[in-house]
Design a protein around this motif. Structure first.
Motif, short mmCIF file in Angstrom:
data_model
loop_
_atom_site.label_atom_id
_atom_site.label_comp_id
_atom_site.label_asym_id
_atom_site.label_seq_id
_atom_site.Cartn_x
_atom_site.Cartn_y
_atom_site.Cartn_z
N CYS A 233 0.84 -1.21 0.00
CA CYS A 233 0.00 0.00 0.00
C CYS A 233 0.87 1.26 0.00
O CYS A 233 0.59 2.22 -0.73
N ASP A 234 1.91 1.26 0.82
CA ASP A 234 2.79 2.44 0.89
C ASP A 234 3.55 2.64 -0.41
O ASP A 234 3.78 3.78 -0.84
N ILE A 235 3.96 1.55 -1.05
CA ILE A 235 4.66 1.68 -2.34
C ILE A 235 3.74 2.29 -3.38
O ILE A 235 4.15 3.15 -4.18
N ILE A 236 2.47 1.88 -3.39
CA ILE A 236 1.51 2.44 -4.36
C ILE A 236 1.38 3.94 -4.15
O ILE A 236 1.47 4.73 -5.11
N ARG A 237 1.18 4.36 -2.90
CA ARG A 237 0.97 5.78 -2.63
C ARG A 237 2.24 6.59 -2.90
O ARG A 237 2.18 7.68 -3.47
N LEU A 238 3.39 6.07 -2.46
CA LEU A 238 4.65 6.79 -2.70
C LEU A 238 4.93 6.93 -4.18
O LEU A 238 5.33 8.00 -4.65
N SER A 239 4.71 5.86 -4.93
CA SER A 239 5.00 5.90 -6.36
C SER A 239 4.09 6.89 -7.08
O SER A 239 4.54 7.65 -7.95
N ARG A 240 2.82 6.90 -6.72
CA ARG A 240 1.90 7.84 -7.36
C ARG A 240 2.20 9.28 -6.97
O ARG A 240 2.14 10.18 -7.82
N ASP A 241 2.53 9.50 -5.70
CA ASP A 241 2.85 10.86 -5.27
C ASP A 241 4.10 11.37 -5.96
O ASP A 241 4.14 12.52 -6.43
N GLN A 242 5.12 10.54 -6.04
CA GLN A 242 6.37 10.99 -6.67
C GLN A 242 6.19 11.16 -8.17
O GLN A 242 6.81 12.04 -8.78
N ASN A 284 -6.14 -8.04 4.66
CA ASN A 284 -4.86 -7.53 4.15
C ASN A 284 -4.85 -7.42 2.63
O ASN A 284 -4.36 -6.44 2.06
N GLY A 285 -5.41 -8.43 1.96
CA GLY A 285 -5.47 -8.37 0.50
C GLY A 285 -6.40 -7.27 0.01
O GLY A 285 -6.08 -6.56 -0.95
N THR A 286 -7.54 -7.11 0.67
CA THR A 286 -8.49 -6.08 0.26
C THR A 286 -7.93 -4.69 0.47
O THR A 286 -8.21 -3.77 -0.32
N GLN A 287 -7.11 -4.50 1.48
CA GLN A 287 -6.49 -3.19 1.70
C GLN A 287 -5.61 -2.80 0.51
O GLN A 287 -5.58 -1.63 0.11
N VAL A 288 -4.91 -3.77 -0.06
CA VAL A 288 -4.10 -3.48 -1.25
C VAL A 288 -5.00 -3.12 -2.42
O VAL A 288 -4.72 -2.15 -3.16
N LEU A 289 -6.09 -3.86 -2.61
CA LEU A 289 -7.02 -3.55 -3.70
C LEU A 289 -7.63 -2.17 -3.54
O LEU A 289 -7.77 -1.41 -4.51
N GLY A 357 -17.64 -8.18 11.68
CA GLY A 357 -16.30 -8.63 11.34
C GLY A 357 -15.60 -7.74 10.33
O GLY A 357 -16.24 -7.08 9.49
N SER A 358 -14.28 -7.72 10.40
CA SER A 358 -13.48 -6.89 9.49
C SER A 358 -13.57 -7.36 8.05
O SER A 358 -13.49 -6.55 7.12
N ALA A 359 -13.73 -8.67 7.84
CA ALA A 359 -13.77 -9.19 6.48
C ALA A 359 -14.97 -8.62 5.71
O ALA A 359 -14.84 -8.10 4.60
N ARG A 360 -16.16 -8.69 6.33
CA ARG A 360 -17.35 -8.18 5.63
C ARG A 360 -17.31 -6.66 5.50
O ARG A 360 -17.80 -6.11 4.50
N LEU A 361 -16.75 -5.99 6.49
CA LEU A 361 -16.63 -4.54 6.38
C LEU A 361 -15.72 -4.16 5.22
O LEU A 361 -16.03 -3.23 4.46
N HIS A 362 -14.62 -4.88 5.05
CA HIS A 362 -13.71 -4.57 3.94
C HIS A 362 -14.33 -4.92 2.59
O HIS A 362 -14.06 -4.25 1.59
N VAL A 363 -15.16 -5.95 2.56
CA VAL A 363 -15.87 -6.24 1.31
C VAL A 363 -16.81 -5.09 0.97
O VAL A 363 -16.91 -4.67 -0.20
N ALA A 364 -17.51 -4.55 1.97
CA ALA A 364 -18.38 -3.40 1.74
C ALA A 364 -17.59 -2.20 1.22
O ALA A 364 -18.03 -1.49 0.30
#
Length: 694
Positions: A233-242, A284-289, A357-364
């Motif tokens: 996630c941090d690599i995505i944001r850093l790369s886009r910002d730079q 964790n996977g959904t956070q990357v998506l 649960g966190s799983a269903r919240l992240h799906v939402a």
């Protein structure tokens, strides 16, 4: 001597004593130690000001620290476990000081450490240990290497590139968050741009992204999964910002290109759903998506975009990401139906046998983000799977989970706005999202039933449900689209297709219940508590004119934002506290734009000044700050009264967007005409003003 002369002499002596008390020219104790033969590094590190002297460029100290045996000892301290028989509170004292000295950003120490390969080898040997690393030593190591990457870039990068197992060793210890920080420093701290691109190409050749993605597999340790996810996630944001900031760089970021590729996203999804589906792997996977799908500011500002612009300002998400996600929408649907098992939890409103649960919240959250992309194929697949029906079920089941409520609201707003734009672009194409929302999902009926049930609960003395604020905003969104939305005619046709009794309930709800709720929420938030002065005029009206209401300063949408956040039993949503903290005040941004221009009525103001304010006397003897004085509260009250007089006799103008409102010359009274002075000369005490309460 005269008594006055004695007093002056005492004051002069006091000044001298204070001067010597704070004199900073005393010889440092460290210098005295360094002048002694046989002084050791440990003796110097025992001194409290050793770090301060180092940063102050104490030449003697720097020459001593840069000696070969001292540098080796400093590196040893931060890479080897201290003896276990030491007291815990002092065990890491010297390693901590050593790290601070090595990273004090002193050129002499940086040159010595970065230019001596034997010292770099000693540092690198720390990575060759078996996991797990001591987390404190790992942080010292990461901070030291990170400082060298920023200050001695060429030497350190050249050294690391010769180590063919460097990336493997770092990933082997990715369970330590310090290793994640080290990778991010390699990506973000290397300058100039050409050298940075060399480093990115090197990391890409080492297949950094693919190896981090592999760590997201369901069978991996949860700590490794979490740190790998955060790194991606941090690599995505850093790369886009730079990429946005460095306009001179024309070559695309190779790491970001891999991250956004369909192959890598598909591999990530495969790792998430292959084998046993654990909550950690899904979250964790959904956070990357979600990071890959980031298209606009989250929280309130993202919601404002949906209400106002619809899809017009949407960020164009790389289509390869969407094409990789689309085949797995059915897997996310199954997570809503059969989430990973969780134990019952005790909440402030009772025992929750089956938590959301966190799983269903992240799906939402993922569904809301996908709908915001306005991708037709994705939206049609979500519609085909009846995902919105399931999310609405959860919305009304988990009435106290405001994290979920916001995501469902975003979904509804996205569908209505996307439908409107789709209808305009394809007038002959019947919409496939809006119709199921009203017919299959029965959105209108659910709103009416939930509202009536809540009224019944409250009438019996129960507590107002926690999702009513978001339900109010959803209802207002529907009404706004029915009245003046881009596809209001199509939506009105859908309302007409509802059963007759439902149409009547809806019309009554919109005309009476919802209208009264909006009025009450608006008034209660801004007009219940007026300011009161402590003057003798107890019956003085509000300090603002009667025809001025705060709601003039806000658009209808902003009031709705404020209303839902407060009415929902202070249940804050996670979007508002995600990586961008300023979102919490987004609803109040317009307040900061109010410009108050205070322009005194010249005649009244000047008369008041002459009467109440004494002129400065330039010839008056300068006050001696050394004099001891008795505190005179009457003077302070008098000064405050002068300020109050100025405020009372001043007229002010407030600009609310295009509306300009002028106050009266005296607080609470009608505006004065022409140049006439005020009639009310009573004093106003600001100390007893009541605060605004919302």
């Amino acid at each position: 001597m005269e008594e006055e002369d004695v007093l002056q002499e005492c004051k002069a002596q006091n000044r001298k004593l204070l001067f010597w008390k704070f004199d900073l020219n005393n010889t440092s104790h460290i210098d005295q130690l360094l002048d002694r033969e046989g002084v050791t590094l440990r003796e110097l590190m025992e001194e409290e000001d050793v770090l301060q002297e180092c940063k102050a460029q104490n030449r003697k100290l720097l020459l001593f620290l840069s000696k070969d045996h001292c540098m080796l000892e400093l590196v040893t301290l931060i890479t080897e476990e201290p003896p276990s028989d030491l007291e815990e509170k002092t065990r890491f004292k010297f390693p901590n000081i050593a790290c601070e000295l090595l990273t004090s950003d002193v050129a002499l120490i940086n040159d010595k450490l970065g230019g001596d390969e034997s010292l770099l080898e000693k540092l690198y040997h720390f990575l060759e240990q078996e996991p797990p690393l001591n987390p404190l030593l790992a942080s010292f190591f990461s901070k030291t290497i990170g400082n060298l990457i920023a200050r001695k870039t060429d030497q350190v990068i050249s050294f690391l590139r010769k180590k063919h197992n460097f990336i493997s060793l770092v990933l082997n210890h990715i369970d330590a968050s310090a290793m994640m920080d080290l990778l991010l420093r390699l990506i973000s701290c290397v300058e100039p741009a050409p050298l940075r691109m060399e480093v990115l190409n090197w990391l890409n050749e080492e297949r950094l992204i693919q190896r981090l993605t592999e760590l997201m597999h369901t069978g991996r340790d949860e700590e490794r999964q979490s740190n790998a996810s955060q790194t991606l996630c941090d690599i995505i944001r850093l790369s886009r910002d730079q990429a946005n900031q460095l306009s001179e760089v024309t070559e695309p970021d190779p790491l970001l290109a891999v991250l956004e590729s369909q192959e890598n996203v598909a591999e990530l999804l495969k790792n998430m759903f292959e084998g046993e589906r654990t909550e950690a792997s899904v979250v964790n996977g959904t956070q990357v998506l979600l990071t890959l799908l980031e298209s606009r500011r989250s929280g309130l500002e993202g919601l404002m975009d949906l209400y106002s612009q619809g899809c017009e300002r949407s960020y164009t998400v790389n289509s390869s990401i969407l094409r990789a996600i689309e085949p797995h929408l059915k897997d996310f649907q199954q997570l809503l139906l059969n989430p990973p098992m969780r134990s019952a939890i005790l909440t402030t409103v009772g025992v929750l046998e089956q938590p959301l649960g966190s799983a269903r919240l992240h799906v939402a959250r993922l569904v809301a983000s996908l709908l915001q992309t306005c991708d037709l194929s994705i939206c049609q697949e979500i519609c085909r799977l009846n995902t919105m029906d399931l999310l609405l079920d959860l919305f009304f089941k988990y009435t106290w989970n405001n994290f979920l409520h916001l995501q469902v609201e975003l979904c509804v707003a996205s569908i209505l706005n996307h439908s409107a734009h789709a209808d305009l672009q394809n007038p002959g194409l019947q919409n496939h999202e809006e119709r199921p929302l009203f017919q299959h999902c029965q959105l209108v009926q659910r709103i009416l039933d939930a509202w009536e049930e809540n009224d019944k609960i409250q009438a019996e003395g129960g507590r107002r449900r926690g999702n009513m604020g978001h339900l109010t905003r959803i209802a207002n969104t529907v009404v706004q689209n029915l009245e003046k939305g881009l596809a209001h005619s199509q939506m009105n046709d859908l309302i007409k297709e509802l059963p007759e009794d439902c149409r009547g309930r809806w019309e009554s709800f919109v005309g009476d219940t919802l209208r009264e709720t909006n009025r009450r929420n608006t008034v209660d938030l801004v007009s219940t508590h007026n300011l009161h002065s402590s003057s003798e005029d107890d019956d003085m009206e509000s300090p603002f004119p009667n025809d001025l209401s705060i709601q003039q300063a806000f658009s209808d949408y902003q009031i709705q934002q404020m209303t839902a956040n407060f009415v929902d039993q202070f249940g804050f949503n996670d979007e508002e506290f995600s990586e961008h903290d300023e979102n919490i005040n987004a609803a109040f941004d317009r307040i900061a734009e109010i410009n108050f221009n205070i322009d005194a009525n010249s005649a009244a103001f000047e008369a008041c000044c002459k009467e109440r304010i004494q002129q400065f006397d330039d010839c008056e003897e300068e006050e001696d700050i050394w004099d001891e004085k008795e505190i005179n509260y009457a003077t302070q009250i008098k000064a405050r009264s002068r300020y109050s007089t100025w405020m009372i006799y001043s007229s002010w103008t407030a600009s609310f967007g295009e509306t300009e409102v002028s106050s009266s010359s005296s607080w609470g009274g009608p505006p004065q005409q022409g140049g006439e002075g005020p009639q009310d000369t009573s004093w106003t005490s600001f100390t007893e003003f009541q605060p605004f309460i919302v």
